[in-house]
Design an enzyme around this catalytic site. Sequence first.
Site, short mmCIF file in Angstrom:
data_model
loop_
_atom_site.label_atom_id
_atom_site.label_comp_id
_atom_site.label_asym_id
_atom_site.label_seq_id
_atom_site.Cartn_x
_atom_site.Cartn_y
_atom_site.Cartn_z
N LEU A 102 -1.03 2.53 0.45
CA LEU A 102 -1.37 1.49 -0.52
C LEU A 102 -0.82 0.17 0.00
O LEU A 102 0.24 0.14 0.62
CB LEU A 102 -0.75 1.79 -1.89
CG LEU A 102 -1.29 3.00 -2.66
CD1 LEU A 102 -0.52 3.15 -3.97
CD2 LEU A 102 -2.78 2.87 -2.94
N ASP A 103 -1.56 -0.92 -0.24
CA ASP A 103 -1.05 -2.24 0.13
C ASP A 103 0.31 -2.46 -0.51
O ASP A 103 0.61 -1.92 -1.58
CB ASP A 103 -2.00 -3.34 -0.36
CG ASP A 103 -3.29 -3.38 0.42
OD1 ASP A 103 -3.33 -2.77 1.51
OD2 ASP A 103 -4.25 -4.00 -0.06
N GLU A 104 1.10 -3.29 0.14
CA GLU A 104 2.44 -3.60 -0.38
C GLU A 104 2.39 -4.06 -1.83
O GLU A 104 3.22 -3.67 -2.66
CB GLU A 104 3.08 -4.67 0.49
CG GLU A 104 4.44 -5.16 -0.01
CD GLU A 104 4.97 -6.30 0.83
OE1 GLU A 104 6.01 -6.89 0.43
OE2 GLU A 104 4.37 -6.62 1.87
#
Length: 543
Positions: free
Chosen positions: A383-385
């Site tokens: 998942l993106d940060e």
Amino acid sequence: MIKDSFFHPLNTNEGSDEALNDPFCYTPDEMSLQAAAVVRQYIRERLHWAEEHEGKMFGVLMVRNAQGKIGFLAAYGGQIEESDEHFFVPPVFDYLQEGGYFKTHEAAISAINWEIAKLQNDLAFLQVKQDVEEIKEAASTDLGSYHQMMTEAKKRREELRHTSLSVEERQRLIGESQFQKAEYRRKKKAWKEKIDTAQKLVDDKQGKITLLLLRRQHDSEQLQHWLFTQFVFLNGRGEQKNLLEIFSQYRSVIPPSGSGECAEPKLLQYAFLHHYEPLKIAMFWWGRSPKGEIRHHLQFYPACQGKCKPILSWMLEGIAVSWHQNPQMTEQLEIIDESDDWIVVNKPAGMLSVPGRGNRSSVLSILRERYPEATGPMIVHRLDEDTSGLMIVAKNEAAYHELQQRFLSRQVRKTYLAVLEHEPAIHEGQISLPLMPDLDDRPRQTVDHQYGKPAVTTFRVLRVNEQTGETLVELHPLTGRTHQLRVHCASEEGLNDPIVGDRLYGHRGMDMSRGNRLMLHAATLWISDSLHWHVEPQTIWFQ
């Protein structure tokens, strides 16, 4: 003292004892907003610039001069025809002077281009190329027909051999076979000679073109190398480096085209040359978004990564900069479920999936510490940060490969919840926009219908806030491209409605003072009928 026409005083009594803000992550302060308003009005009043200025980045740098007076410098990215010589700071190196080294050699390269185009479009050259193709086609037809006749003759001879034939008749069949094979070889040789003769005429003319192409490549590389050495940048200590020296410290040893022409290095270079103290910096976009990219008119943006990061990292050495620090995670990594083979976690926004630069914690580093007996890569998907939500992590190599295969074969289904800035025009449907990285500004993605990788998302509006217009949507990615959901929501070809808190693609993304996060949460993860999980966002997003 000679007045500096590029220094624009501000009607403010505010000072700034703080360090220069991080140009890669900032909230525009009041002085920067005031300066940007002046620049915008300046652009609006010059109607003959309207078309030229659509789709360009502008920047302002708050500075303090030797007399303690605060004002600002203004700049634009790239080049502008007929730009005002007394408002925007000059380029770091003006290579477009008529009669100068660059223009002279550029004209020579243009002459080569003209000669190449002349040869490529020469009627005689086009005719011999067409002749070659026609001869090849005729050869293919003739040889194909003869080969078909030989096949049929061979079949007939085989049938005759199973009948009562005299010795003379059998010899005749053998002679017929030998003649046809020899005739086929003669035909093939004759056609090859015809093709070779015609092809030689093409090769002779193509050889001249190839030599010109090689010469153009050499001259272009030489001119580009010369140009890179002419862009020399100061830093806060008064030291100098050219573009080649700066980029030699990075993976991209050759600077990208246009390096040094962005607004930020122009502003800092002018400030250092005139001994102004840099206070605050901000960049905003003016005009339409470039094709495939997501830029919003008058929206503030961070400096780009590909061109500006190496240059600004050098230029800002020796001065105090308030570099943005990602806040330390106060939320613990929550374990939702686990078995002997896998762990399902609820990743909080702001936590990395895998380790990056520095010593920040990540899902992987935390789970490696908690499960020292775990083997294999563990992280199956990311998942993106800035995105929160569900991730499944493998405890062993076998589980990793099995889960990875499920993701690759699209046997895993994910549901995301997002809050959009406004209510989209369409409440349900599918978005298919191919994506590729912005090579000069990673991790930003662009829509590219020619070179992008397929990216498909289905969506459904769940609720609309009647007071604010913000809209809760359900998103189902059918592919897993970087920033897929963010771009599909923000792009004019998609929902044309960015996710709230999106710093890269949103209208309000650079307003860090709001303190809110990217409103994107991986709520549901479905592996099979017996393995599926759902976790609501940990904060109340929608009243």
